[in-house]
Write an enzyme that holds these catalytic residues in place. Structure first.
Site, PDB file in Angstrom:
ATOM      1  N   PHE A  33       0.829  -1.207   0.000  1.00 46.21           N
ATOM      2  CA  PHE A  33       0.000   0.000   0.000  1.00 46.21           C
ATOM      3  C   PHE A  33       0.861   1.254   0.000  1.00 46.21           C
ATOM      4  O   PHE A  33       1.781   1.386   0.811  1.00 46.21           O
ATOM      5  CB  PHE A  33      -0.883  -0.034   1.248  1.00 46.21           C
ATOM      6  CG  PHE A  33      -1.863   1.096   1.357  1.00 46.21           C
ATOM      7  CD1 PHE A  33      -2.830   1.290   0.394  1.00 46.21           C
ATOM      8  CD2 PHE A  33      -1.826   1.957   2.443  1.00 46.21           C
ATOM      9  CE1 PHE A  33      -3.748   2.325   0.491  1.00 46.21           C
ATOM     10  CE2 PHE A  33      -2.742   2.991   2.566  1.00 46.21           C
ATOM     11  CZ  PHE A  33      -3.701   3.175   1.582  1.00 46.21           C
ATOM     12  N   SER A 101       3.310  -6.947   2.387  1.00 41.76           N
ATOM     13  CA  SER A 101       2.310  -6.138   3.063  1.00 41.76           C
ATOM     14  C   SER A 101       0.942  -6.274   2.386  1.00 41.76           C
ATOM     15  O   SER A 101       0.407  -7.382   2.285  1.00 41.76           O
ATOM     16  CB  SER A 101       2.791  -4.689   3.131  1.00 41.76           C
ATOM     17  OG  SER A 101       2.034  -3.936   4.037  1.00 41.76           O
ATOM     18  N   MET A 102       0.354  -5.186   1.880  1.00 43.92           N
ATOM     19  CA  MET A 102      -0.918  -5.309   1.179  1.00 43.92           C
ATOM     20  C   MET A 102      -0.794  -6.200  -0.047  1.00 43.92           C
ATOM     21  O   MET A 102      -1.773  -6.828  -0.473  1.00 43.92           O
ATOM     22  CB  MET A 102      -1.447  -3.935   0.766  1.00 43.92           C
ATOM     23  CG  MET A 102      -2.820  -3.994   0.091  1.00 43.92           C
ATOM     24  SD  MET A 102      -3.430  -2.401  -0.505  1.00 43.92           S
ATOM     25  CE  MET A 102      -2.497  -2.222  -2.035  1.00 43.92           C
ATOM     26  N   ASP A 202       8.294  -4.792  13.502  1.00 48.81           N
ATOM     27  CA  ASP A 202       7.606  -4.224  12.349  1.00 48.81           C
ATOM     28  C   ASP A 202       6.744  -3.082  12.866  1.00 48.81           C
ATOM     29  O   ASP A 202       5.848  -3.290  13.681  1.00 48.81           O
ATOM     30  CB  ASP A 202       6.742  -5.303  11.688  1.00 48.81           C
ATOM     31  CG  ASP A 202       6.100  -4.853  10.383  1.00 48.81           C
ATOM     32  OD1 ASP A 202       5.827  -3.651  10.232  1.00 48.81           O
ATOM     33  OD2 ASP A 202       5.848  -5.721   9.527  1.00 48.81           O
ATOM     34  N   HIS A 232       9.614  -3.525   8.453  1.00 47.25           N
ATOM     35  CA  HIS A 232       8.501  -3.933   7.595  1.00 47.25           C
ATOM     36  C   HIS A 232       8.910  -4.234   6.152  1.00 47.25           C
ATOM     37  O   HIS A 232       8.523  -5.260   5.589  1.00 47.25           O
ATOM     38  CB  HIS A 232       7.422  -2.843   7.609  1.00 47.25           C
ATOM     39  CG  HIS A 232       6.213  -3.213   6.820  1.00 47.25           C
ATOM     40  ND1 HIS A 232       5.399  -4.278   7.159  1.00 47.25           N
ATOM     41  CD2 HIS A 232       5.677  -2.668   5.690  1.00 47.25           C
ATOM     42  CE1 HIS A 232       4.420  -4.379   6.284  1.00 47.25           C
ATOM     43  NE2 HIS A 232       4.557  -3.418   5.382  1.00 47.25           N
TER      44      HIS A 232
END
Length: 263
Positions: A33, A101-102, A202, A232
């Site tokens: 994202f 992530s996303m 994270d 992250h």
């Protein structure tokens, strides 16, 4: 003089999607994202060097300016990724879907909606929820302001920079939250073998996301690898070489047609 803001539709330098030729097994990469394919470029090049065909699309509303993200939705992102999967399926005997992530959330959605087309999943710090208290205010924030504090560049290693938006687009964040809800509700339908890398520290995605993922998926083959030296954006961080090498090794073991080297 201050740098001019990007114009709508104008691609940020370095944000372009990429397609790397390889063998009969494909890997579809998906960025996170507010981020871009730049965050996965090194991973993609490692996979291609190991003999895999790699494609990483640019998600709608990303790679230009944060305002553009606010007019994109979770279905727009999914359609772009699904079209890229169609392309790889046309060129490859099987396709592994991988994401950060996303990008991991969207990879799971592909596995839910198109189980016969996803041979395996490799996820890095996938997001399925947030425990941040201020997230409860997001619906109100989205009505009051189009942007909030950024979530990019959570990297422990000095030097690397994630090419991402300097602001968090709040309406797009609502779309991400809808995506989380849909994916969590259907985790049991995920049957593909899963390799998930999770950073111990994270500052963007809490450990609860991976706990929910591993507890809910229907796959009987799941592996979690902890990353102790990365935040992250682990694909640009200290543990990146290990992530790259382990993912190649794991794909070679799980996808029989994968003629990949051990480099």
């Amino acid at each position: 003089m201050p740098q001019a803001a990007p114009q709508a539709g104008s691609l940020m330098p370095g944000a372009a999607p990429f397609d790397l030729p390889g063998g009969s097994v494909g890997v579809l990469l998906c960025h996170g994202f507010t981020s871009t394919p730049q965050s996965l470029r090194d991973w993609g090049e490692h996979l291609a060097a190991a003999g895999l065909t790699v494609r990483c699309p640019l998600l709608p509303g990303h790679g230009t300016r944060w305002q553009d993200a606010n007019v994109s939705t979770e279905e727009d992102w999914y359609r772009e990724l699904s079209a890229a999967l169609d392309d790889l399926r046309g060129r490859c005997s099987s396709v592994v879907v991988a994401g950060l992530s996303m990008g991991g959330t969207l990879a799971l959605r592909l596995a839910q909606r198109r189980p016969d087309d996803v041979a395996a999943l490799v996820l890095v710090n996938p997001s399925l929820l947030t425990e941040r208290r201020d997230a409860r205010l997001l619906p109100l924030l989205a009505r009051l302001t189009p942007a909030w504090a950024p979530v990019a560049n959570d990297i422990k290693k000095p030097g690397p920079v994630e090419l991402a938006y300097p602001r968090l687009p709040t309406r797009a964040a609502l779309a991400l939250r809808r995506l989380w809800t849909a994916v969590r509700a259907d985790l049991g339908s995920v049957r593909a073998p899963l390799l998930v890398f999770r950073s111990v520290t994270d500052h963007v995605v809490e450990p609860a996301s991976t706990r929910v993922l591993l507890a809910g998926i229907g796959s009987t083959d799941s592996t979690e690898v902890l990353l102790h030296e990365s935040y992250h954006v682990a694909t640009l961080d200290n543990d990146a070489p290990m992530v790259f090498a382990r993912s190649v090794e794991w794909i070679r073991e799980r996808v029989p047609a994968a003629q990949v080297s051990s480099s």
